[in-house]
Design a protein around this motif. Structure first.
Motif, PDB file in Angstrom:
ATOM      1  N   MET A  22       0.785  -1.159   0.005  1.00 30.76           N
ATOM      2  CA  MET A  22      -0.061  -0.004   0.080  1.00 30.76           C
ATOM      3  C   MET A  22       0.896   1.224  -0.014  1.00 30.76           C
ATOM      4  SD  MET A  22      -3.379   0.709   2.360  1.00 30.76           S
ATOM      5  CE  MET A  22      -3.886  -0.887   2.212  1.00 30.76           C
ATOM      6  N   ALA A  23       0.452   2.196  -0.485  1.00 28.84           N
ATOM      7  CA  ALA A  23       1.139   3.486  -0.831  1.00 28.84           C
ATOM      8  C   ALA A  23       1.471   4.256   0.629  1.00 28.84           C
ATOM      9  CB  ALA A  23       0.336   4.480  -1.528  1.00 28.84           C
ATOM     10  N   GLU A  24       2.634   4.932   0.729  1.00 28.04           N
ATOM     11  CA  GLU A  24       3.256   5.485   1.979  1.00 28.04           C
ATOM     12  C   GLU A  24       2.146   6.597   2.418  1.00 28.04           C
ATOM     13  OE1 GLU A  24       5.345   5.874   5.018  1.00 28.04           O
ATOM     14  OE2 GLU A  24       5.444   4.206   3.869  1.00 28.04           O
ATOM     15  N   GLU A  25       1.778   7.517   1.198  1.00 28.71           N
ATOM     16  CA  GLU A  25       0.672   8.445   1.519  1.00 28.71           C
ATOM     17  C   GLU A  25      -0.145   8.278   0.447  1.00 28.71           C
ATOM     18  OE1 GLU A  25       1.977  12.533   2.652  1.00 28.71           O
ATOM     19  OE2 GLU A  25       1.142  13.212   0.362  1.00 28.71           O
ATOM     20  N   MET A  26      -1.545   8.584   1.094  1.00 32.84           N
ATOM     21  CA  MET A  26      -2.627   8.517   0.610  1.00 32.84           C
ATOM     22  C   MET A  26      -3.753   9.670   0.663  1.00 32.84           C
ATOM     23  SD  MET A  26      -3.668   4.509   1.212  1.00 32.84           S
ATOM     24  CE  MET A  26      -2.819   4.608   2.908  1.00 32.84           C
ATOM     25  N   ALA A  27      -4.536  10.199  -0.309  1.00 33.42           N
ATOM     26  CA  ALA A  27      -5.357  11.274  -0.066  1.00 33.42           C
ATOM     27  C   ALA A  27      -6.629  10.842  -0.369  1.00 33.42           C
ATOM     28  CB  ALA A  27      -4.955  12.355  -1.163  1.00 33.42           C
ATOM     29  N   GLY A  28      -7.523  11.689   0.233  1.00 35.78           N
ATOM     30  CA  GLY A  28      -8.914  11.597  -0.090  1.00 35.78           C
ATOM     31  C   GLY A  28     -10.035  12.778   0.226  1.00 35.78           C
ATOM     32  N   GLY A  29     -11.094  12.981   0.099  1.00 38.74           N
ATOM     33  CA  GLY A  29     -12.020  13.929   0.414  1.00 38.74           C
ATOM     34  C   GLY A  29     -13.298  13.885   0.040  1.00 38.74           C
ATOM     35  N   CYS A  30     -14.109  14.890   0.058  1.00 40.03           N
ATOM     36  CA  CYS A  30     -15.573  15.059  -0.179  1.00 40.03           C
ATOM     37  C   CYS A  30     -15.901  14.974  -1.697  1.00 40.03           C
ATOM     38  CB  CYS A  30     -16.149  16.056   0.780  1.00 40.03           C
ATOM     39  SG  CYS A  30     -15.626  17.730  -0.083  1.00 40.03           S
ATOM     40  N   ALA A  31     -16.920  14.782  -1.880  1.00 39.52           N
ATOM     41  CA  ALA A  31     -17.418  14.878  -3.095  1.00 39.52           C
ATOM     42  C   ALA A  31     -17.183  16.229  -4.127  1.00 39.52           C
ATOM     43  CB  ALA A  31     -18.986  14.440  -3.578  1.00 39.52           C
ATOM     44  N   CYS A  32     -17.362  17.476  -3.389  1.00 40.42           N
ATOM     45  CA  CYS A  32     -17.146  18.415  -3.906  1.00 40.42           C
ATOM     46  C   CYS A  32     -15.878  19.165  -3.984  1.00 40.42           C
ATOM     47  CB  CYS A  32     -18.268  19.644  -3.322  1.00 40.42           C
ATOM     48  SG  CYS A  32     -17.811  20.246  -1.673  1.00 40.42           S
ATOM     49  N   GLY A  33     -14.949  18.417  -3.345  1.00 45.75           N
ATOM     50  CA  GLY A  33     -13.564  18.822  -3.067  1.00 45.75           C
ATOM     51  C   GLY A  33     -13.060  19.861  -2.089  1.00 45.75           C
ATOM     52  N   ARG A  34     -14.111  20.318  -1.284  1.00 39.85           N
ATOM     53  CA  ARG A  34     -13.791  21.416  -0.500  1.00 39.85           C
ATOM     54  C   ARG A  34     -12.975  20.933   0.897  1.00 39.85           C
ATOM     55  NH1 ARG A  34     -16.099  23.421   4.574  1.00 39.85           N
ATOM     56  NH2 ARG A  34     -17.748  22.060   4.498  1.00 39.85           N
ATOM     57  N   ILE A  35     -13.338  19.425   1.245  1.00 35.96           N
ATOM     58  CA  ILE A  35     -12.539  19.109   2.283  1.00 35.96           C
ATOM     59  C   ILE A  35     -11.682  17.941   1.855  1.00 35.96           C
ATOM     60  CG2 ILE A  35     -12.673  17.607   4.704  1.00 35.96           C
ATOM     61  CD1 ILE A  35     -14.179  20.385   4.500  1.00 35.96           C
ATOM     62  N   ARG A  36     -10.223  18.076   2.170  1.00 34.03           N
ATOM     63  CA  ARG A  36      -9.320  17.133   1.639  1.00 34.03           C
ATOM     64  C   ARG A  36      -8.373  16.642   2.603  1.00 34.03           C
ATOM     65  NH1 ARG A  36      -9.683  14.362  -2.672  1.00 34.03           N
ATOM     66  NH2 ARG A  36      -7.287  14.330  -2.752  1.00 34.03           N
ATOM     67  N   TYR A  37      -7.932  15.398   2.705  1.00 32.95           N
ATOM     68  CA  TYR A  37      -7.031  14.876   3.600  1.00 32.95           C
ATOM     69  C   TYR A  37      -6.020  14.182   3.161  1.00 32.95           C
ATOM     70  CZ  TYR A  37      -9.737  10.845   3.269  1.00 32.95           C
ATOM     71  OH  TYR A  37     -10.267   9.577   2.859  1.00 32.95           O
ATOM     72  N   THR A  38      -4.889  13.890   3.709  1.00 30.05           N
ATOM     73  CA  THR A  38      -3.981  12.943   3.451  1.00 30.05           C
ATOM     74  C   THR A  38      -3.719  12.234   4.609  1.00 30.05           C
ATOM     75  OG1 THR A  38      -2.130  14.456   3.929  1.00 30.05           O
ATOM     76  CG2 THR A  38      -2.691  14.185   1.540  1.00 30.05           C
ATOM     77  N   VAL A  39      -3.219  10.959   4.353  1.00 27.80           N
ATOM     78  CA  VAL A  39      -2.819   9.981   5.476  1.00 27.80           C
ATOM     79  C   VAL A  39      -1.498   9.358   5.095  1.00 27.80           C
ATOM     80  CG1 VAL A  39      -4.924   9.405   6.434  1.00 27.80           C
ATOM     81  CG2 VAL A  39      -4.236   8.123   4.534  1.00 27.80           C
ATOM     82  N   THR A  40      -0.641   9.305   6.101  1.00 28.86           N
ATOM     83  CA  THR A  40       0.630   8.647   5.869  1.00 28.86           C
ATOM     84  C   THR A  40       0.762   7.478   6.747  1.00 28.86           C
ATOM     85  OG1 THR A  40       1.490  10.664   5.904  1.00 28.86           O
ATOM     86  CG2 THR A  40       3.128   9.042   6.001  1.00 28.86           C
ATOM     87  N   GLY A  41       1.510   6.294   6.124  1.00 25.90           N
ATOM     88  CA  GLY A  41       1.611   5.165   6.725  1.00 25.90           C
ATOM     89  C   GLY A  41       0.267   4.116   6.522  1.00 25.90           C
ATOM     90  N   GLU A  42       0.494   3.035   7.041  1.00 24.35           N
ATOM     91  CA  GLU A  42      -0.445   1.766   6.940  1.00 24.35           C
ATOM     92  C   GLU A  42      -1.494   1.918   7.873  1.00 24.35           C
ATOM     93  OE1 GLU A  42       0.000  -0.634   4.725  1.00 24.35           O
ATOM     94  OE2 GLU A  42       1.927   0.221   3.938  1.00 24.35           O
ATOM     95  N   PRO A  43      -2.557   1.560   7.286  1.00 26.99           N
ATOM     96  CA  PRO A  43      -3.961   1.673   8.082  1.00 26.99           C
ATOM     97  C   PRO A  43      -3.776   0.578   9.148  1.00 26.99           C
ATOM     98  CG  PRO A  43      -4.646   0.594   6.173  1.00 26.99           C
ATOM     99  CD  PRO A  43      -2.867   0.961   5.918  1.00 26.99           C
ATOM    100  N   GLU A  44      -4.505   0.611  10.299  1.00 28.88           N
ATOM    101  CA  GLU A  44      -4.482  -0.293  11.302  1.00 28.88           C
ATOM    102  C   GLU A  44      -5.424  -1.668  11.069  1.00 28.88           C
ATOM    103  OE1 GLU A  44      -5.296   1.239  15.350  1.00 28.88           O
ATOM    104  OE2 GLU A  44      -3.661   3.065  14.788  1.00 28.88           O
ATOM    105  N   GLU A  45      -6.724  -1.182  10.286  1.00 29.74           N
ATOM    106  CA  GLU A  45      -7.521  -2.447   9.960  1.00 29.74           C
ATOM    107  C   GLU A  45      -8.372  -1.615   9.013  1.00 29.74           C
ATOM    108  OE1 GLU A  45     -10.049  -3.567  13.240  1.00 29.74           O
ATOM    109  OE2 GLU A  45     -10.391  -1.509  13.889  1.00 29.74           O
ATOM    110  N   ALA A  46      -9.145  -2.501   8.335  1.00 29.31           N
ATOM    111  CA  ALA A  46     -10.233  -2.138   7.638  1.00 29.31           C
ATOM    112  C   ALA A  46     -11.502  -2.927   7.743  1.00 29.31           C
ATOM    113  CB  ALA A  46     -10.113  -1.863   5.826  1.00 29.31           C
ATOM    114  N   TYR A  47     -12.696  -2.479   8.004  1.00 27.05           N
ATOM    115  CA  TYR A  47     -13.887  -3.281   8.295  1.00 27.05           C
ATOM    116  C   TYR A  47     -15.305  -2.469   7.762  1.00 27.05           C
ATOM    117  CZ  TYR A  47     -14.550   0.041  12.274  1.00 27.05           C
ATOM    118  OH  TYR A  47     -14.981   1.285  12.636  1.00 27.05           O
ATOM    119  N   LEU A  48     -16.304  -3.220   7.886  1.00 23.00           N
ATOM    120  CA  LEU A  48     -17.603  -3.072   7.554  1.00 23.00           C
ATOM    121  C   LEU A  48     -18.273  -2.842   8.768  1.00 23.00           C
ATOM    122  CD1 LEU A  48     -18.474  -5.027   4.529  1.00 23.00           C
ATOM    123  CD2 LEU A  48     -18.250  -2.655   4.512  1.00 23.00           C
ATOM    124  N   CYS A  49     -18.871  -1.389   8.931  1.00 20.47           N
ATOM    125  CA  CYS A  49     -19.780  -1.524  10.179  1.00 20.47           C
ATOM    126  C   CYS A  49     -21.200  -1.390   9.893  1.00 20.47           C
ATOM    127  CB  CYS A  49     -19.403  -0.117  11.015  1.00 20.47           C
ATOM    128  SG  CYS A  49     -20.242   0.060  12.647  1.00 20.47           S
TER     129      CYS A  49
END
Length: 148
Positions: A1-28
């Motif tokens: 998995m990539a060292e840095e990943m980006a994301g955000g909302c549908a309209c692009g107003r809110i953006r974020y980046t994360v660095t490193g590996e996720p601790e887990e992924a799950y369905l709630c």
């Protein structure tokens, strides 16, 4: 998995980046997440708080006495979940990442709320958006092209 990943909302107003590996992924499937997202489940991936950098601070919804949720008040995109006190990590919505494909669910949470009919959809017909001509026509009429 990539060292840095980006994301955000549908309209692009809110953006974020994360660095490193996720601790887990799950369905709630808990009722609180179902009501907050309007969906039968939500895919989350968990990162330490220090790994998350918001380019624009999200809006926050106090969803319960113990938790809050980042979202965009302009387009309504749900961006995650965080416990209010003593939290050292945050769940981000998998679909809000620019590329959600690297994440794979490891478990289900809130199993008491699982809507079984929506879990295994293998074998149901599958339709592509670009093959639904009425939708393509609406996009072309509105913008001159189909997104993608």
């Amino acid at each position: 998995m990539a060292e840095e990943m980006a994301g955000g909302c549908a309209c692009g107003r809110i953006r974020y980046t994360v660095t490193g590996e996720p601790e887990e992924a799950y369905l709630c499937h808990c009722r609180m997440c179902q009501r907050a997202t309007g969906s039968v489940s939500i895919a989350f991936t968990t990162f330490p708080l220090e790994a998350i950098r918001w380019e624009t601070e999200p809006d926050w919804y106090d969803s319960s006495p113990i938790a809050r949720r980042p979202f965009c008040s302009t387009c309504g995109t749900s961006l995650g979940f965080e416990f209010r006190q003593d939290s050292k990590r945050m769940d981000l919505t998998v679909a809000s990442f620019d590329d959600p494909s690297p994440f794979k669910p490891k478990h289900h949470f809130g199993a008491e709320g699982i809507q079984r009919a929506w879990i295994n959809t293998e074998g149901l017909p599958e339709y592509r958006t670009d093959q639904y001509q009425a939708l393509v026509d609406k996009w072309v009429k509105a913008t001159g092209k189909f997104p993608g």
